[in-house]
Design a protein around this motif. Structure first.
Motif, PDB file in Angstrom:
ATOM      1  N   VAL A 208      10.986   8.778  -0.795  1.00  0.00           N
ATOM      2  CA  VAL A 208       9.959   8.059  -1.539  1.00  0.00           C
ATOM      3  C   VAL A 208       9.671   6.768  -0.786  1.00  0.00           C
ATOM      4  N   VAL A 209       8.445   6.586  -0.376  1.00  0.00           N
ATOM      5  CA  VAL A 209       8.085   5.398   0.391  1.00  0.00           C
ATOM      6  C   VAL A 209       6.977   4.632  -0.328  1.00  0.00           C
ATOM      7  N   ARG A 210       6.933   3.369  -0.054  1.00  0.00           N
ATOM      8  CA  ARG A 210       5.950   2.475  -0.666  1.00  0.00           C
ATOM      9  C   ARG A 210       5.025   1.963   0.431  1.00  0.00           C
ATOM     10  N   LYS A 211       3.722   2.099   0.223  1.00  0.00           N
ATOM     11  CA  LYS A 211       2.741   1.647   1.209  1.00  0.00           C
ATOM     12  C   LYS A 211       1.694   0.770   0.536  1.00  0.00           C
ATOM     13  N   ARG A 212       1.066  -0.059   1.347  1.00  0.00           N
ATOM     14  CA  ARG A 212       0.013  -0.947   0.833  1.00  0.00           C
ATOM     15  C   ARG A 212      -1.163  -0.958   1.793  1.00  0.00           C
ATOM     16  N   ILE A 213      -2.357  -0.832   1.239  1.00  0.00           N
ATOM     17  CA  ILE A 213      -3.591  -0.966   2.011  1.00  0.00           C
ATOM     18  C   ILE A 213      -4.197  -2.313   1.654  1.00  0.00           C
ATOM     19  N   VAL A 215      -6.072  -6.248   3.487  1.00  0.00           N
ATOM     20  CA  VAL A 215      -6.665  -6.967   4.613  1.00  0.00           C
ATOM     21  C   VAL A 215      -5.838  -8.212   4.870  1.00  0.00           C
ATOM     22  N   SER A 216      -5.420  -8.387   6.108  1.00  0.00           N
ATOM     23  CA  SER A 216      -4.698  -9.592   6.483  1.00  0.00           C
ATOM     24  C   SER A 216      -5.686 -10.739   6.579  1.00  0.00           C
ATOM     25  N   THR A 217      -5.458 -11.775   5.787  1.00  0.00           N
ATOM     26  CA  THR A 217      -6.379 -12.923   5.767  1.00  0.00           C
ATOM     27  C   THR A 217      -5.629 -14.207   6.107  1.00  0.00           C
ATOM     28  N   ALA A 218      -4.708 -14.108   7.039  1.00  0.00           N
ATOM     29  CA  ALA A 218      -3.950 -15.291   7.437  1.00  0.00           C
ATOM     30  C   ALA A 218      -4.869 -16.384   7.949  1.00  0.00           C
ATOM     31  N   ALA A 219      -5.925 -16.000   8.655  1.00  0.00           N
ATOM     32  CA  ALA A 219      -6.947 -16.952   9.106  1.00  0.00           C
ATOM     33  C   ALA A 219      -8.302 -16.426   8.648  1.00  0.00           C
ATOM     34  N   ALA A 220      -9.240 -17.345   8.484  1.00  0.00           N
ATOM     35  CA  ALA A 220     -10.546 -16.962   7.954  1.00  0.00           C
ATOM     36  C   ALA A 220     -11.225 -15.899   8.803  1.00  0.00           C
ATOM     37  N   SER A 221     -11.005 -15.947  10.108  1.00  0.00           N
ATOM     38  CA  SER A 221     -11.677 -15.003  10.986  1.00  0.00           C
ATOM     39  C   SER A 221     -10.796 -13.816  11.362  1.00  0.00           C
ATOM     40  N   ALA A 222      -9.473 -13.928  11.155  1.00  0.00           N
ATOM     41  CA  ALA A 222      -8.549 -12.867  11.558  1.00  0.00           C
ATOM     42  C   ALA A 222      -8.326 -11.929  10.384  1.00  0.00           C
ATOM     43  N   ARG A 223      -9.245 -11.009  10.195  1.00  0.00           N
ATOM     44  CA  ARG A 223      -9.197 -10.117   9.039  1.00  0.00           C
ATOM     45  C   ARG A 223      -9.020  -8.680   9.519  1.00  0.00           C
ATOM     46  N   SER A 224      -7.774  -8.241   9.573  1.00  0.00           N
ATOM     47  CA  SER A 224      -7.463  -6.896  10.031  1.00  0.00           C
ATOM     48  C   SER A 224      -7.168  -6.007   8.837  1.00  0.00           C
ATOM     49  N   LEU A 225      -7.696  -4.784   8.863  1.00  0.00           N
ATOM     50  CA  LEU A 225      -7.388  -3.805   7.826  1.00  0.00           C
ATOM     51  C   LEU A 225      -6.050  -3.175   8.162  1.00  0.00           C
ATOM     52  N   GLN A 226      -5.091  -3.278   7.228  1.00  0.00           N
ATOM     53  CA  GLN A 226      -3.729  -2.845   7.504  1.00  0.00           C
ATOM     54  C   GLN A 226      -3.247  -1.828   6.487  1.00  0.00           C
ATOM     55  N   ILE A 227      -2.348  -0.966   6.937  1.00  0.00           N
ATOM     56  CA  ILE A 227      -1.544  -0.174   6.014  1.00  0.00           C
ATOM     57  C   ILE A 227      -0.097  -0.526   6.330  1.00  0.00           C
ATOM     58  N   VAL A 228       0.624  -0.970   5.307  1.00  0.00           N
ATOM     59  CA  VAL A 228       1.975  -1.511   5.467  1.00  0.00           C
ATOM     60  C   VAL A 228       2.950  -0.580   4.763  1.00  0.00           C
ATOM     61  N   GLN A 229       4.049  -0.254   5.427  1.00  0.00           N
ATOM     62  CA  GLN A 229       5.069   0.603   4.840  1.00  0.00           C
ATOM     63  C   GLN A 229       6.398  -0.127   4.808  1.00  0.00           C
ATOM     64  N   TRP A 230       7.043  -0.115   3.614  1.00  0.00           N
ATOM     65  CA  TRP A 230       8.353  -0.721   3.468  1.00  0.00           C
ATOM     66  C   TRP A 230       9.410   0.245   3.984  1.00  0.00           C
ATOM     67  N   ASN A 231      10.351  -0.284   4.738  1.00  0.00           N
ATOM     68  CA  ASN A 231      11.364   0.568   5.335  1.00  0.00           C
ATOM     69  C   ASN A 231      12.703   0.436   4.616  1.00  0.00           C
ATOM     70  N   ALA A 232      13.758   0.120   5.349  1.00  0.00           N
ATOM     71  CA  ALA A 232      15.110   0.274   4.818  1.00  0.00           C
ATOM     72  C   ALA A 232      15.482  -0.716   3.721  1.00  0.00           C
ATOM     73  N   ASN A 233      14.790  -1.834   3.624  1.00  0.00           N
ATOM     74  CA  ASN A 233      15.152  -2.783   2.575  1.00  0.00           C
ATOM     75  C   ASN A 233      13.906  -3.535   2.151  1.00  0.00           C
ATOM     76  N   CYS A 234      14.069  -4.465   1.262  1.00  0.00           N
ATOM     77  CA  CYS A 234      12.922  -5.182   0.709  1.00  0.00           C
ATOM     78  C   CYS A 234      12.992  -6.677   0.983  1.00  0.00           C
TER      79      CYS A 234
END
Length: 348
Positions: A208-213, A215-234
Motif C-alpha cells: 500500500v503506497v501513498r502518492k500525491r499529485i 504543483v511545487s510552488t517554492a518560488a513564484a516562477s518555479a512551478r513543476s507538476l509533481q507526483i510524490v511517493q512516500w517510501n519507507a518512513n514518514c
C-alpha cells in the motif's frame, strides 16, 4: 519627342529617375508585405509552441490517469490504515483545494518486487493461508534489497509496512494488513490483524503506497507538476521519505530566471449520480466515479514580440469553483489541457 540615350551597341540605358521610381515601388511593396510576414511568423511560432505544450501536457496527463485508475486498488474506499500520520481512518483519496493549485493524495497498491527473484519477480505466497492466520509463507527470504519494511511499532506509521493481496474477496476489499515481522533470511511474514479469509497460494503480495499529485510552488516562477511517493518512513524531510518525479518541470536559465512550468492545477469530481463538484469530502470518496484534471501550462521560452493578455478558464464552465486566470501580460504562451479519468476502485 525625347530620344533615349543609347550606348555604342545601340542598347537603351536606365535613367536615374526610372531607377528611383523602381526602388520606391519596391520599398512600398516590402512595407506592405512585412506585416503579412510578421503575422505568418507569429502564427507559426504559436502553433509550434502549442504543439510542444500539448505533447508535454498529454504525456503528463496520461501518466496521472494511469495512476488514478489504480487508486484504491486492493485497498477500497475507506481502509482502516494509519498512513504517514493522516489518521486512523485514512481514505484512499484526499483532496486539498487551492485557489490555483489543487493537491490530490491517494492510496494505491503496487506489487512487492524482490530483486533476487528469477522468474518470480513479485513477492507471493507459496502456501495457502487460512482465515485467522497471522503468519504467511512467501517465496522469497528477506534480504537487504527486499522492499517491504516491517513496522515493529504499531504507533509508527510506516507506509511500507502495509500490504494487501490480489485474491481478497470484494467483501474484504477495505482491509489492508500491517507487516509486523519479516526477518532477514526468513520466508515467514507476520501480519496484523489476522486474515479474515483464506488467501490462496500464488497470491501476489502488494504494497500500500501513498502518492500525491501537486504543483511545487517554492518560488513564484518555479512551478513543476509533481507526483510524490512516500517510501519507507514518514519523516518530514526529503529525500528520506519521498520520491519526487517532475512530470512537467521548470527550466533554469541564465541569471536564475526560471521559465516554463504549470500556472494552475485543478481537479473536478464526477459522482455516481452524475454531479460534478470541485471539492470532495470523506463521505464522497466511495461515490467518485471519475475525475477531471485541468492544467494550465506555460511555455519554456518567452517571445519578445508577444504579450499574453489572454484570460484562461481552468475548469468546467458553470461549475462552482471554476477559476479564470490572467491576463499575465508577460511574453509566455500558455495552453489549457484537461482529461477525464474513470476510477473504479474507490467503492466499498
Amino acid at each position: 519627342m525625347k530620344k533615349h540615350v543609347c550606348n555604342k551597341n545601340g542598347e537603351h540605358g536606365v535613367s536615374l529617375v526610372e531607377l528611383l521610381i523602381t526602388m520606391t515601388i519596391f520599398i512600398i511593396f516590402i512595407g506592405l508585405a512585412l506585416p503579412t510576414f510578421s503575422f505568418i511568423s507569429n502564427k507559426v511560432s504559436e502553433m509550434q509552441t502549442k504543439q510542444a505544450l500539448n505533447k508535454k501536457g498529454q504525456r503528463a496527463l496520461d501518466y496521472i490517469a494511469d495512476e488514478l485508475r489504480l487508486a484504491g486498488l486492493f485497498v477500497g474506499g475507506n481502509p482502516n490504515v494509519t498512513f504517514c500520520g493522516e489518521g486512523a481512518a485514512t481514505n484512499s483519496m484526499m483532496h486539498t483545494a487551492g485557489p490555483l493549485f489543487d493537491s490530490l493524495v491517494f492510496l494505491t497498491s503496487e506489487q512487492a518486487t524482490t530483486t533476487t527473484s528469477v522468474g518470480n519477480p513479485f513477492l507471493r505466497l507459496t502456501a495457502t493461508a487460512s482465515t485467522g492466520d497471522t503468519t504467511l509463507t512467501v517465496n522469497e527470504a528477506r534480504n537487504a534489497d527486499s522492499v517491504i519494511v516491517p513496522d515493529p511499532d504499531p504507533s509508527d506509521a510506516n507506509g511500507r509496512a502495509f500490504i494487501t493481496f490480489d485474491t481478497l474477496a470484494p467483501t474484504i476489499l477495505n482491509r489492508a494488513y500491517r507487516s509486523t515481522i519479516y526477518n532477514n533470511g526468513s520466508t515467514q511474514m507476520t501480519i496484523s490483524p489476522a486474515l479474515e479469509q483464506a488467501i490462496n497460494a500464488n497470491s501476489n503480495v502488494y504494497l500500500v503506497v501513498r502518492k500525491r499529485i501537486s504543483v511545487s510552488t517554492a518560488a513564484a516562477s518555479a512551478r513543476s507538476l509533481q507526483i510524490v511517493q512516500w517510501n519507507a518512513n514518514c519523516i518530514a524531510a526529503p529525500p528520506n521519505n519521498i520520491t519526487e518525479s517532475n512530470l512537467i518541470h521548470s527550466h533554469d536559465r541564465a541569471g536564475g530566471t526560471t521559465w516554463g512550468g504549470v500556472d494552475a492545477l485543478q481537479f473536478e469530481y464526477i459522482l455516481a449520480d452524475g454531479t460534478v463538484t470541485g471539492t470532495i469530502t470523506n463521505a464522497d470518496i466511495t461515490n467518485v466515479r471519475a475525475i477531471n484534471i485541468w492544467i494550465l501550462l506555460r511555455s519554456d521560452f518567452p517571445e519578445k514580440d508577444f504579450t499574453n493578455a489572454t484570460i484562461y478558464t481552468v475548469g468546467t464552465n458553470g461549475l462552482a469553483g471554476v477559476i479564470n486566470v490572467g491576463p499575465f501580460n508577460d511574453n509566455h504562451r500558455r495552453l489549457v489541457l484537461s482529461k477525464r479519468v474513470e476510477v473504479k476502485n474507490l467503492e466499498k
